[in-house]
Design an enzyme around this catalytic site. Structure first.
Site, PDB file in Angstrom:
ATOM      1  N   THR A  50       0.689  -1.291   0.106  1.00  0.00           N
ATOM      2  CA  THR A  50       0.008   0.017  -0.049  1.00  0.00           C
ATOM      3  C   THR A  50       0.740   1.073  -0.068  1.00  0.00           C
ATOM      4  O   THR A  50       0.299   2.429  -0.207  1.00  0.00           O
ATOM      5  CB  THR A  50      -0.867  -0.037   1.164  1.00  0.00           C
ATOM      6  OG1 THR A  50      -0.169  -0.336   2.347  1.00  0.00           O
ATOM      7  CG2 THR A  50      -1.949  -1.214   1.096  1.00  0.00           C
ATOM      8  N   ARG A  54       9.514   1.046  -2.220  1.00  0.00           N
ATOM      9  CA  ARG A  54      10.634   2.114  -1.480  1.00  0.00           C
ATOM     10  C   ARG A  54      11.798   0.964  -1.256  1.00  0.00           C
ATOM     11  O   ARG A  54      11.541   0.045  -0.704  1.00  0.00           O
ATOM     12  CB  ARG A  54      10.068   2.529  -0.284  1.00  0.00           C
ATOM     13  CG  ARG A  54      10.960   3.750   0.258  1.00  0.00           C
ATOM     14  CD  ARG A  54      10.416   4.629   1.284  1.00  0.00           C
ATOM     15  NE  ARG A  54       9.208   5.142   0.955  1.00  0.00           N
ATOM     16  CZ  ARG A  54       8.725   6.079   1.811  1.00  0.00           C
ATOM     17  NH1 ARG A  54       9.309   6.223   3.089  1.00  0.00           N
ATOM     18  NH2 ARG A  54       7.492   6.618   1.333  1.00  0.00           N
ATOM     19  N   SER A 160      10.448  10.283   0.133  1.00  0.00           N
ATOM     20  CA  SER A 160      10.047  11.167   1.339  1.00  0.00           C
ATOM     21  C   SER A 160      11.487  11.597   2.075  1.00  0.00           C
ATOM     22  O   SER A 160      12.351  12.084   1.644  1.00  0.00           O
ATOM     23  CB  SER A 160       9.040  10.495   2.204  1.00  0.00           C
ATOM     24  OG  SER A 160       8.487  11.406   3.107  1.00  0.00           O
ATOM     25  N   HIS A 161      11.501  11.270   3.370  1.00  0.00           N
ATOM     26  CA  HIS A 161      12.551  11.416   4.291  1.00  0.00           C
ATOM     27  C   HIS A 161      13.522  10.413   4.568  1.00  0.00           C
ATOM     28  O   HIS A 161      14.194  10.054   5.490  1.00  0.00           O
ATOM     29  CB  HIS A 161      12.057  12.003   5.557  1.00  0.00           C
ATOM     30  CG  HIS A 161      11.042  11.029   6.219  1.00  0.00           C
ATOM     31  ND1 HIS A 161       9.683  11.147   5.939  1.00  0.00           N
ATOM     32  CD2 HIS A 161      11.333   9.983   7.057  1.00  0.00           C
ATOM     33  CE1 HIS A 161       9.193   9.983   6.766  1.00  0.00           C
ATOM     34  NE2 HIS A 161      10.142   9.212   7.408  1.00  0.00           N
ATOM     35  N   ASP A 325       9.862  18.257   5.601  1.00  0.00           N
ATOM     36  CA  ASP A 325      10.796  16.994   4.922  1.00  0.00           C
ATOM     37  C   ASP A 325      10.943  17.165   3.517  1.00  0.00           C
ATOM     38  O   ASP A 325      10.742  18.288   2.943  1.00  0.00           O
ATOM     39  CB  ASP A 325      10.195  15.657   5.487  1.00  0.00           C
ATOM     40  CG  ASP A 325       9.032  15.372   4.510  1.00  0.00           C
ATOM     41  OD1 ASP A 325       8.461  16.312   4.000  1.00  0.00           O
ATOM     42  OD2 ASP A 325       8.658  14.093   4.441  1.00  0.00           O
ATOM     43  N   ASP A 327      10.353  16.065   0.811  1.00  0.00           N
ATOM     44  CA  ASP A 327       9.607  16.176  -0.528  1.00  0.00           C
ATOM     45  C   ASP A 327       8.191  17.018  -0.304  1.00  0.00           C
ATOM     46  O   ASP A 327       7.263  16.974  -0.810  1.00  0.00           O
ATOM     47  CB  ASP A 327       8.769  14.455  -0.813  1.00  0.00           C
ATOM     48  CG  ASP A 327       8.132  14.081   0.251  1.00  0.00           C
ATOM     49  OD1 ASP A 327       8.605  13.923   1.459  1.00  0.00           O
ATOM     50  OD2 ASP A 327       7.230  13.187  -0.245  1.00  0.00           O
ATOM     51  N   ARG A 330       5.484  16.695   4.772  1.00  0.00           N
ATOM     52  CA  ARG A 330       5.484  16.756   6.459  1.00  0.00           C
ATOM     53  C   ARG A 330       5.803  17.898   6.917  1.00  0.00           C
ATOM     54  O   ARG A 330       6.561  18.966   6.140  1.00  0.00           O
ATOM     55  CB  ARG A 330       6.228  15.525   6.807  1.00  0.00           C
ATOM     56  CG  ARG A 330       5.752  14.147   6.510  1.00  0.00           C
ATOM     57  CD  ARG A 330       6.672  13.151   6.834  1.00  0.00           C
ATOM     58  NE  ARG A 330       6.574  11.916   6.344  1.00  0.00           N
ATOM     59  CZ  ARG A 330       6.254  10.861   6.926  1.00  0.00           C
ATOM     60  NH1 ARG A 330       5.835  10.767   8.313  1.00  0.00           N
ATOM     61  NH2 ARG A 330       5.929   9.563   6.328  1.00  0.00           N
ATOM     62  N   THR A 401      -3.003   3.108  10.606  1.00  0.00           N
ATOM     63  CA  THR A 401      -1.639   4.120  10.362  1.00  0.00           C
ATOM     64  C   THR A 401      -1.744   4.311   8.963  1.00  0.00           C
ATOM     65  O   THR A 401      -2.000   3.322   8.192  1.00  0.00           O
ATOM     66  CB  THR A 401      -0.843   3.318  10.805  1.00  0.00           C
ATOM     67  OG1 THR A 401      -0.490   2.118  10.470  1.00  0.00           O
ATOM     68  CG2 THR A 401      -0.641   3.192  12.516  1.00  0.00           C
TER      69      THR A 401
END
Length: 614
Positions: A50, A54, A160-161, A325, A327, A330, A401
């Site tokens: 989902t 990565r 992302s981070h 962050d 991208d 956040r 989450t």
């Protein structure tokens, strides 16, 4: 594995890969007969979940590279076409950040969708005269563009981070939310059915500028629409006048990411602020840098990540730091403690409470009916919002989450006639009305309004505002952390041993009495009539939530925890929140539960875990 099997795997790779760097990596390993590394890289496939994909960028079917991006795109394109009820072949949005290989992965993705017959909305300027910035977007632009174009699918290339060596392939469904089951498994199966490169894919990628597919370069138009929507939906200050905001002074860092380009219109056009007067950008972190040179880990939450920003704030004598962050999906903030003079970084839950409080304040000021308002957060985030809801009269619910669940729940509630102005997760992700995903640009916009409203206009520090909230709604204090490991089988081993120690639910854990138990892996919840959980169960992931009471607990004193395996990293995450009648006792209860679970369950020495906590 036999030498013949290795040779077959190497041949499979070399028959597909046209990239000289990754081809060379496999050829070198095969020449050296490094079967251990070849096993890691080739013997298994990178799994599609989902969160999309990565992984570390290097050669191999188990890593992120040209081949696995091509295969993922082919499977995704075919799967989405099968789901489309309309007679057209589909519309796809593609964007990327500044990481190594991000643009190349995005071009491969765009070509695949173009060859499949999609109309591709590529989030770049057609004219690259503006340099590198002409090609980059913040992650929230992709879900926004999916909504804007009524697209069938969106793909953002970003990790992302994550560390600099990683990259990712994030997928959005046609409702502008990240994918949820069963689409993840459906896409994974479609990928396995489309592993061989389609005719013309590699050639079209190599000659991207001459590709004849239906690709439209839309960054300019989408950017304009994005800020119009931001102004319409995320300016919450009743009676907003941008001239009022001239008193703001702060430091901003994009953490070596793409954020700087996209916050400038917020600062200067929306709030009429001036650089080096109202705001200062951390110079060493201002430009997109895929190597993230000044930080060990490019996540604003990580220890030391804001050191450069703090130094800049001290040099410029300002009391507020805000950060995105890399991208820009956040947001984080730090405020100067007036007593110590040191900066205090606010936690995701603290920022979440401040946002929720501000949103409700503005709803009340505008005369809205709070019974029609819903605020949503994930189940690992603070339950303080639920306490607020009971006392103030708005609605609250939690979700699994991830913003894929928060966003989909928000859409469901909106379709039922509710207003959902805010949702959040403790990992510094915040959702407002412009997209149904976390958006660090929207969060920046709202936080500046919040800061002006409370600190400048009312003269209340944010730490005092938090204390006021604790007094009204109860003292909630977190003690969150995680365990890192290299053996990915560790998570199932630990949770399997935990479940073998009780029937249905434990009566006690250490000195704490267990009053509530939910295991979403096996589908059990202690307080429902049939013990079937209210949230979706998922046997493929590990997640347990419990409520524990300390010995001789007073009314309303408890600790709520969730332990789960990470969906994107080799981590076991533990979220703990104590509630009590004082801040100190709530914090102490939460801390004690961490060390109780450490001793009774996680046993880092036995399982060779690296422990990370406050």
């Amino acid at each position: 594995m036999s030498s013949t099997n290795f040779e077959s795997l190497v041949k499979q790779w070399l028959d597909i890969d046209i990239n000289p760097i990754t081809r060379g990596q496999i050829e070198k390993l095969w020449a050296e007969k490094d079967t251990t590394t070849l096993t890691h890289l080739l013997a298994s496939r990178i799994s599609f979940g989902t969160a999309g994909l990565r992984a570390k960028m290097e050669a191999g079917f188990n890593r992120l590279n040209d081949v696995t991006v091509l295969q993922a795109s082919q499977g995704l394109a075919k799967y989405v076409q099968e789901q489309i009820s309309q007679p057209h072949k589909g519309v796809a949005v593609v964007g990327h950040d500044h990481r190594h290989n991000s643009r190349e992965f995005a071009k491969i993705t765009a070509v695949v969708f173009g060859i499949a017959g999609y109309k591709v909305k590529f989030l770049e300027f057609k004219d690259d005269s503006e340099g590198a910035s002409s090609t980059l977007v913040a992650t929230p632009f992709v879900p926004f563009a999916v909504d804007l174009f009524h697209a069938d699918v969106g793909v953002m290339i970003t990790a992302s981070h994550n560390p600099a060596a990683d990259n990712g392939y994030k997928v959005y469904w046609n409702n502008g939310c990240q994918i949820i089951p069963p689409h993840d498994s459906g896409i994974a199966n479609a990928i396995l059915e489309n592993l061989q490169p389609w005719n013309g894919v590699w050639e079209s990628y190599k000659n991207f500028d001459d590709f004849q597919g239906d690709i439209e370069f839309v960054k300019e138009s989408v950017t304009k629409d994005f800020y119009q929507t931001l102004k319409a939906k995320v300016v919450l200050d009743v009676g907003f006048t941008n001239n009022d905001y001239q008193q703001l002074k702060f430091v901003y860092t994009p953490m070596h990411g793409v954020g700087h380009e996209f916050v400038v219109p917020i600062f200067e056009d929306l709030f009429k602020l001036s650089e080096n007067i109202n705001y200062h950008v951390v110079k060493d972190q201002a430009s997109p840098d895929p190597d993230f040179k000044t930080v060990r880990f490019p996540n604003p939450e990580e220890k030391g990540a804001l050191d450069c920003a703090i130094q800049t704030a001290n040099d410029e004598n300002v009391d507020l730091i805000i950060a995105n962050d890399p991208d820009a999906d956040r947001f984080s903030a730090a405020v100067r403690d007036k007593e110590t003079g040191q900066f205090r970084q606010l936690t995701g839950n603290e920022i979440g409470f401040l946002f929720a409080n501000y949103v409700i304040d503005q709803k009340v000021a505008s005369g809205e009916d709070l019974s029609k308002v819903f605020i949503v957060n994930s189940t690992v985030s603070s339950q303080m919002i639920g306490s607020m809801a009971k006392k103030l009269g708005f609605n609250f619910c939690d979700t699994l989450t991830g913003f894929k669940w928060i966003g989909n729940k928000a859409i469901s509630l909106i379709n039922e006639g509710y207003d959902v102005p805010f949702g959040y997760e403790e990992a510094i992700g915040f959702m407002f009305g412009n997209v149904h995903d976390k958006d660090g640009l929207a969060a920046t916009t709202v936080f500046l309004q919040l800061y002006y409203h409370y600190v400048i206009k009312q003269g209340i520090s944010l730490t005092d505002k938090l204390e006021d909230g604790f007094k009204k709604f109860g003292y909630f204090k977190e003690f969150n952390g995680y365990y890192k490991f290299s053996d990915l089988t560790i998570t199932e081993k630990i949770f399997g041993k935990i479940r073998s120690s009780y029937v249905n639910q434990p009566q006690n854990i250490g000195d704490f009495k267990c009053t509530y138990w939910r295991d979403l892996t096996i589908g059990y919840e202690s307080l429902t009539p049939d013990h079937f959980p209210l949230l979706p169960a998922d046997s493929s992931s590990q997640m347990i939530t419990g409520i524990l009471e300390p010995k001789n607990a007073d009314d309303g004193q408890f600790v709520r925890f969730t332990a789960r395996g990470s969906g994107t990293e080799p981590k076991l995450k533990v979220y703990i929140e104590g509630k009590s009648n004082t801040e100190a006792s709530a914090a102490e209860f939460a801390k004690n539960v961490w060390f109780t679970l450490r001793k009774e369950w996680f046993k880092p020495d036995e399982y060779n875990l690296e422990e990370v906590h406050p």
